[in-house]
Design a protein around this motif. Structure first.
Motif, PDB file in Angstrom:
ATOM      1  N   PHE A 154     -29.420  43.005  15.414  1.00 24.49           N
ATOM      2  CA  PHE A 154     -29.413  43.591  14.078  1.00 24.49           C
ATOM      3  C   PHE A 154     -30.327  44.819  14.002  1.00 24.49           C
ATOM      4  CE2 PHE A 154     -31.703  43.739   9.997  1.00 24.49           C
ATOM      5  CZ  PHE A 154     -30.651  44.064   9.168  1.00 24.49           C
ATOM      6  N   ILE A 155     -31.418  44.797  14.788  1.00 26.52           N
ATOM      7  CA  ILE A 155     -32.395  45.891  14.770  1.00 26.52           C
ATOM      8  C   ILE A 155     -32.137  46.896  15.882  1.00 26.52           C
ATOM      9  CG2 ILE A 155     -34.863  46.441  14.974  1.00 26.52           C
ATOM     10  CD1 ILE A 155     -35.462  43.709  13.787  1.00 26.52           C
ATOM     11  N   PHE A 156     -31.827  46.374  17.060  1.00 26.34           N
ATOM     12  CA  PHE A 156     -31.677  47.234  18.237  1.00 26.34           C
ATOM     13  C   PHE A 156     -30.433  46.794  19.007  1.00 26.34           C
ATOM     14  CE2 PHE A 156     -32.573  49.760  21.833  1.00 26.34           C
ATOM     15  CZ  PHE A 156     -33.611  50.621  21.521  1.00 26.34           C
ATOM     16  N   PRO A 157     -29.266  47.313  18.659  1.00 24.73           N
ATOM     17  CA  PRO A 157     -28.034  46.902  19.338  1.00 24.73           C
ATOM     18  C   PRO A 157     -27.981  47.383  20.786  1.00 24.73           C
ATOM     19  CG  PRO A 157     -27.605  48.717  17.855  1.00 24.73           C
ATOM     20  CD  PRO A 157     -29.022  48.304  17.608  1.00 24.73           C
ATOM     21  N   GLY A 158     -27.288  46.639  21.599  1.00 22.66           N
ATOM     22  CA  GLY A 158     -27.161  46.997  23.005  1.00 22.66           C
ATOM     23  C   GLY A 158     -26.103  48.059  23.233  1.00 22.66           C
ATOM     24  N   PRO A 159     -25.969  48.533  24.474  1.00 18.59           N
ATOM     25  CA  PRO A 159     -25.004  49.597  24.785  1.00 18.59           C
ATOM     26  C   PRO A 159     -23.564  49.240  24.424  1.00 18.59           C
ATOM     27  CG  PRO A 159     -26.565  49.326  26.583  1.00 18.59           C
ATOM     28  CD  PRO A 159     -26.813  48.200  25.645  1.00 18.59           C
ATOM     29  N   ILE A 206     -26.897  49.309  11.862  1.00 17.04           N
ATOM     30  CA  ILE A 206     -27.705  50.066  12.821  1.00 17.04           C
ATOM     31  C   ILE A 206     -26.852  50.559  13.980  1.00 17.04           C
ATOM     32  CG2 ILE A 206     -29.772  50.004  14.242  1.00 17.04           C
ATOM     33  CD1 ILE A 206     -30.268  49.631  11.264  1.00 17.04           C
ATOM     34  N   ASP A 207     -25.830  49.771  14.345  1.00 12.39           N
ATOM     35  CA  ASP A 207     -24.955  50.177  15.439  1.00 12.39           C
ATOM     36  C   ASP A 207     -24.208  51.465  15.102  1.00 12.39           C
ATOM     37  OD1 ASP A 207     -23.645  48.718  13.451  1.00 12.39           O
ATOM     38  OD2 ASP A 207     -21.987  48.190  14.798  1.00 12.39           O
ATOM     39  N   LEU A 208     -23.807  51.614  13.823  1.00 10.61           N
ATOM     40  CA  LEU A 208     -23.126  52.842  13.421  1.00 10.61           C
ATOM     41  C   LEU A 208     -24.070  54.039  13.432  1.00 10.61           C
ATOM     42  CD1 LEU A 208     -20.781  51.739  10.483  1.00 10.61           C
ATOM     43  CD2 LEU A 208     -20.144  52.371  12.821  1.00 10.61           C
ATOM     44  N   ILE A 209     -25.335  53.814  13.059  1.00  8.81           N
ATOM     45  CA  ILE A 209     -26.313  54.901  13.118  1.00  8.81           C
ATOM     46  C   ILE A 209     -26.481  55.370  14.556  1.00  8.81           C
ATOM     47  CG2 ILE A 209     -28.719  55.536  12.729  1.00  8.81           C
ATOM     48  CD1 ILE A 209     -28.766  53.615  10.392  1.00  8.81           C
ATOM     49  N   PHE A 210     -26.595  54.422  15.493  1.00  9.24           N
ATOM     50  CA  PHE A 210     -26.676  54.794  16.906  1.00  9.24           C
ATOM     51  C   PHE A 210     -25.391  55.487  17.354  1.00  9.24           C
ATOM     52  CE2 PHE A 210     -30.280  51.871  17.312  1.00  9.24           C
ATOM     53  CZ  PHE A 210     -31.050  52.525  18.251  1.00  9.24           C
ATOM     54  N   THR A 248     -28.071  61.582  35.280  1.00 11.41           N
ATOM     55  CA  THR A 248     -29.344  60.850  35.354  1.00 11.41           C
ATOM     56  C   THR A 248     -29.871  60.521  33.973  1.00 11.41           C
ATOM     57  OG1 THR A 248     -29.881  61.988  37.429  1.00 11.41           O
ATOM     58  CG2 THR A 248     -31.692  60.907  36.252  1.00 11.41           C
ATOM     59  N   MET A 249     -29.820  61.491  33.065  1.00  9.70           N
ATOM     60  CA  MET A 249     -30.283  61.260  31.701  1.00  9.70           C
ATOM     61  C   MET A 249     -29.456  60.175  31.028  1.00  9.70           C
ATOM     62  SD  MET A 249     -29.995  63.672  28.362  1.00  9.70           S
ATOM     63  CE  MET A 249     -28.279  63.187  28.325  1.00  9.70           C
ATOM     64  N   PHE A 250     -28.142  60.194  31.230  1.00  8.18           N
ATOM     65  CA  PHE A 250     -27.264  59.192  30.626  1.00  8.18           C
ATOM     66  C   PHE A 250     -27.606  57.800  31.129  1.00  8.18           C
ATOM     67  CE2 PHE A 250     -23.372  56.643  30.993  1.00  8.18           C
ATOM     68  CZ  PHE A 250     -23.004  56.577  29.654  1.00  8.18           C
ATOM     69  N   VAL A 251     -27.803  57.663  32.434  1.00  6.49           N
ATOM     70  CA  VAL A 251     -28.130  56.350  33.009  1.00  6.49           C
ATOM     71  C   VAL A 251     -29.457  55.838  32.480  1.00  6.49           C
ATOM     72  CG1 VAL A 251     -28.682  55.133  35.160  1.00  6.49           C
ATOM     73  CG2 VAL A 251     -26.762  56.737  35.087  1.00  6.49           C
ATOM     74  N   GLY A 262     -30.007  52.550  30.166  1.00  2.00           N
ATOM     75  CA  GLY A 262     -30.946  51.535  30.628  1.00  2.00           C
ATOM     76  C   GLY A 262     -31.990  51.195  29.579  1.00  2.00           C
ATOM     77  N   LEU A 263     -32.512  52.218  28.901  1.00  2.00           N
ATOM     78  CA  LEU A 263     -33.508  51.981  27.851  1.00  2.00           C
ATOM     79  C   LEU A 263     -32.908  51.204  26.684  1.00  2.00           C
ATOM     80  CD1 LEU A 263     -35.334  55.440  27.783  1.00  2.00           C
ATOM     81  CD2 LEU A 263     -36.224  53.279  28.672  1.00  2.00           C
ATOM     82  N   LEU A 264     -31.669  51.526  26.307  1.00  2.00           N
ATOM     83  CA  LEU A 264     -31.000  50.785  25.239  1.00  2.00           C
ATOM     84  C   LEU A 264     -30.791  49.328  25.636  1.00  2.00           C
ATOM     85  CD1 LEU A 264     -28.314  53.386  24.088  1.00  2.00           C
ATOM     86  CD2 LEU A 264     -30.329  52.652  22.815  1.00  2.00           C
ATOM     87  N   TRP A 265     -30.418  49.097  26.869  1.00  2.66           N
ATOM     88  CA  TRP A 265     -30.194  47.727  27.347  1.00  2.66           C
ATOM     89  C   TRP A 265     -31.496  46.931  27.356  1.00  2.66           C
ATOM     90  CZ3 TRP A 265     -31.758  45.454  32.136  1.00  2.66           C
ATOM     91  CH2 TRP A 265     -31.248  44.170  32.338  1.00  2.66           C
ATOM     92  N   VAL A 266     -32.568  47.555  27.845  1.00  4.53           N
ATOM     93  CA  VAL A 266     -33.867  46.877  27.859  1.00  4.53           C
ATOM     94  C   VAL A 266     -34.333  46.578  26.434  1.00  4.53           C
ATOM     95  CG1 VAL A 266     -36.311  47.122  28.453  1.00  4.53           C
ATOM     96  CG2 VAL A 266     -34.558  47.842  30.085  1.00  4.53           C
TER      97      VAL A 266
END
Length: 264
Positions: A43-48, A226-230, A24-27, A31-35
């Protein structure tokens, strides 16, 4: 209603019962990353998917850095465990002399900010590995000392009085009673302290190392990846979960005799 499960055979849980909170936490996180990726630039907020590609890039190219940080972490953690257990055990066994003498020093060590330790070791030590080990060790060490010491102080007086009826020597009390009791507290506090120790290690690597996960995260920040930081963050989260899982298995094996409170 709270009931105490005194032992007896525990019912084996299904995979769904055991892992539905993690799933549940993973989903929710995905979802939050996708939104977030819908409302901000990549560049600021990469998607899943972008983060997943970064994770694959890290695992493909940075395996030696992960192993290096893991080795540093295990060395510092084991050193803190052994030293903290011995000092805490002696403080509890000889609390009127050794305990009263050492306790103020432990309090001072805890009060010093981690950044102060980092700045000091840069001046004290020329070797990078020694700097990383010392800062990580000195920040984790007091937690084990206090856990062992307080565990001995909270020991049931009736148990101690019963043992004293056999007129044991101080060494027998130390090895046969206090040491096993302190080991219980050591295993219990390891669950929270190990995760904190890993975060300290990454922080020290970020500030003062030329390699390791922390240094690579700093490099990703300076190159605006930023993607590497995530990606590194996800890897560290998974590492923490695996670490807690291993500690939980050790705790379950060594402390299986303890009763467990269950809320029904």
């Amino acid at each position: 209603m709270v009931t105490l499960r005194k032992d007896g055979k525990k019912k084996k849980k299904s995979l769904l019962e055991r892992y539905w909170p993690a799933v549940t936490m993973f989903v929710v996180l995905v979802g939050l990353l996708w939104v977030g990726s819908l409302y901000f630039d990549e560049f600021i907020f990469p998607g899943p998917l972008k983060i997943w590609d970064a994770i694959l890039e890290i695992l493909g190219n940075e395996g030696p850095q992960i192993l290096l940080t893991l080795g540093r972490f295990l060395l510092a953690l084991l050193s803190a465990i052994v030293a903290g257990w011995l000092v805490g055990l002696l403080m509890g066994a000889f609390r009127n002399v050794f305990g009263r003498l050492v306790q103020p020093f432990i309090s001072v060590i805890q009060a010093i900010p981690s950044l102060s330790w980092v700045l000091l070791v840069i001046l004290w030590f020329s070797q990078v590995e020694l700097r990383i080990w010392f800062v990580t060790f000195i920040l984790a060490f007091p937690f084990f000392v206090i856990a062992v010491y307080e565990g001995i102080r909270d020991m049931d007086k009736d148990v101690l009085e019963a043992v004293e009826q056999f007129r044991p020597t101080k060494m027998q009390v130390l090895t046969k009673l206090l040491a096993p009791q302190s080991f219980v507290n050591l295993i219990t506090v390891l669950r929270s302290t190990s995760a904190m120790t890993l975060k300290i290690m990454i922080f020290v690597e970020l500030l003062g190392a030329s390699n390791g996960i922390g240094q690579r995260m700093g490099l990703a920040q300076s190159s605006f990846r930023i993607d590497l930081i995530f990606g590194w963050t996800v890897i560290l989260i998974v590492a923490n979960f695996l670490l807690l899982k291993v500690i939980g298995l050790i705790e379950g094996k060594l402390l299986s005799w303890r009763s467990e409170a269950v809320v029904r």
